[in-house]
Enzyme design. Sequence first.
Site, PDB file in Angstrom:
ATOM      1  N   GLU A  93      51.850  44.158  28.938  1.00  0.00           N
ATOM      2  CA  GLU A  93      52.622  43.675  30.089  1.00  0.00           C
ATOM      3  C   GLU A  93      52.101  44.242  31.409  1.00  0.00           C
ATOM      4  OE1 GLU A  93      55.574  41.479  30.228  1.00  0.00           O
ATOM      5  OE2 GLU A  93      54.688  41.618  32.209  1.00  0.00           O
ATOM      6  N   LYS A 103      43.321  39.030  35.751  1.00  0.00           N
ATOM      7  CA  LYS A 103      44.752  38.820  35.539  1.00  0.00           C
ATOM      8  C   LYS A 103      45.086  37.358  35.261  1.00  0.00           C
ATOM      9  CE  LYS A 103      46.039  42.848  38.321  1.00  0.00           C
ATOM     10  NZ  LYS A 103      46.333  43.298  39.700  1.00  0.00           N
TER      11      LYS A 103
END
Lengths: 444, 444
Positions: A143, A219
């Site tokens: 996460e 990302k």
Amino acid sequence: MANLLNPERSSSALNRLPQLRIGLLGFGTVGEGTYRMLEDNLASIRRKTGADLSVVRIGIRDEKKSRRAPRELFTADNMGIVIDPSIDLVVEAIGGIDPALSLVEAALDHGKSVVTANKEMMAKHGARLLEKARAKQIDLHFEAAVGGGIPIVQVLKHQLAGNDVPMMMGILNGTSNYILTAMSQEGRPFDEVLAEAQLKGYAEADPTNDVEGFDTMYKISILASIVYGGPVPLESVHREGITGVDAIDFEYADVLGYTIKLLGVAEELADGSVRVRVHPAFVPKAHSLASVNDVFNAVWFHGDFVGDLMFSGRGAGGDPTASAVVGDVIDVARNFAAKGTGSALPFDPPRAAAGMDDLVSRIYVRLDVLDKPNTLGRISTAFGDHNVGLAAMEMRTTDANHGEIAFLTHPVREAQFVAALEAVEQLDVVYGVGNWIRAIEVTK
Amino acid sequence: MANLLNPERSSSALNRLPQLRIGLLGFGTVGEGTYRMLEDNLASIRRKTGADLSVVRIGIRDEKKSRRAPRELFTADNMGIVIDPSIDLVVEAIGGIDPALSLVEAALDHGKSVVTANKEMMAKHGARLLEKARAKQIDLHFEAAVGGGIPIVQVLKHQLAGNDVPMMMGILNGTSNYILTAMSQEGRPFDEVLAEAQLKGYAEADPTNDVEGFDTMYKISILASIVYGGPVPLESVHREGITGVDAIDFEYADVLGYTIKLLGVAEELADGSVRVRVHPAFVPKAHSLASVNDVFNAVWFHGDFVGDLMFSGRGAGGDPTASAVVGDVIDVARNFAAKGTGSALPFDPPRAAAGMDDLVSRIYVRLDVLDKPNTLGRISTAFGDHNVGLAAMEMRTTDANHGEIAFLTHPVREAQFVAALEAVEQLDVVYGVGNWIRAIEVTK
């Protein structure tokens, strides 16, 4: 809280809790934040997990530095931690590829669940690592690799997983967003703002990773791999940074109703192929992403059922990132307490990667021109001859003979625009192309 | 997608997948949206869960109405569905207490996992239902009960669970937000905008549940129960609706740098007690919540480690709510495929509930006054005598003898403000109190 205030209840409850022994790799801002969060909020974390968590070893490079944790926890023998049979979970907060990758691989090989904040490692080697975790039925959570404390990785795997996703995008790099915000609000040039950001500690001495879009590429590739169910090879990602954005581009953007942000964009095309791209973008002021400023990050998501969602928050920093790491640790701990198997999902092979040629968008283009009466006509005609429609135009004189013209096109196929621009560049009234930047639309 | 395009692979994979048989209760907008989403996105949902999901029964009130699903799925025997041993998961999309509660209880008693979108049931009976699920080690998920498609319930249970939470708040009712947005942007009165919202289908014929804050109360209570680890008795929640907000209040708010939103707020005090409240609030224009307009919902969260986060999206409607229901179904299916136990957490007893007397906030107050030179002085003095500091003031003449004064106080303890206001009301230059509204602050 309740347990701390009621030692009797606490100790009797703890006796029944399964122990989860954590080995922490790295004690920089993220590692130290993780350790501190697990200590500070331990009572409520125990209650929420049904497990008794504790960090039993911390791997660092240099054992001798003084650190904010008991000295006996530290060791320079990181590999010793990941192969220690008494450790259940390895938290990797080193970053980068070497030695993080080999440590994480060894941890998985030794059957330990892993929580990592490492975007570069997950973007480059995530598919292999996840397959390893799946084969061993252990957890590999990441996460914290995207968006700092903003919950997005797990949200895409779980709550939003029922949606088909035509498009998602994000402001994913705090350093770039800080620089672009300052350029926009203060009219200052890139170099000056970068130097200031470096002084303030918002940008590193070598800012390449941030300002050239590598960090954003890692990302958005990770997010796309979850949403589209297969790895995203980084060589298929179109990447541009923000070093070419000029202060004057913000002035034209403002007049045209836009601001400029560095975006990571992932989209699925009708043929099932996936396009992932990183570049500065004209963002309409009415778009939710336009008001995400300074070091804040945001993810904008469009799902076929849920519609538009936006998540925003601090995308970096030790404490927000620690929040994401600890959220993953909590999930591993619950799974551990429930004796569940790991939750890694199977990846399909990579989807076909769509290139940029067929991307249709409005495009902003700024030209240095000879300041003569027929200049605008000749340029407009050249664009028109290549079927590039012009939606808006601004111009100014820069000195006696030079002028500047900025256009915003109607939506145009990129290959067509590039061909038109090549023709425009050949005109003797055009000195050169100052810049061109793709725009995004506000969806309804 | 890949599976659909490759039937050979699909069928061989499906042969190995565990079957998850779903009984759906209710076929209104949420039930129908859930059914359609599971059908439309079935291939990717199968891949993501490792389970072969199918809706095998749909419970409705009137079997004879034509519906957008195969006729043979429908039955009016809802209780028959929840006790049917061949059904693994019950999705409750009826809403309200009766008959939803007894059906959900029966489903849990029969060992079936439950996914529900029912905020009223979870706010009123959630603690008991969750304890039942925990005792049986089955899942009871309710993501869709709060915020429509915005992932917040599971996010609080998982990714953000490591944070202590000094404060969270939300714009949780789309109808109220639509009305307040129109009042703010168009300067129109409440009744007129409500009537329009009813015509457009954004408000129900009896709007009490929305405009009197019941709906927001259910939702913020559910969120608070997760964050603070115990049930929130609804009688401990301070609730005010938006019917008392006047068009003129928006004008004063604007001049003072605010807008007005109906907020649900939950906060933990230093003594461990929890205050949950629902009321219209002055929201500074610089606060992220100020720009959440129309039927959009948003949750703003402050955690001790993660800092400020905001999540926004469509808070109602069949498709966004279905997205949340299906997200929960996916989690149940994964858990089912992994043969895991349920994930319900133990609740502590309710925290002590903090009342409103000790709340410290800036307060906006609008007074009808006699339009005379000494009026302002006497009112200011009365406030001052009660130690209520005034930060800003606006006034206008409304007719020959009447005037209106609006103040914004400095942060003040509510009991102290109320006492001051009682004294102010006694002044012979004051005809009455038009309205008073608490403000929230922008945190850093």
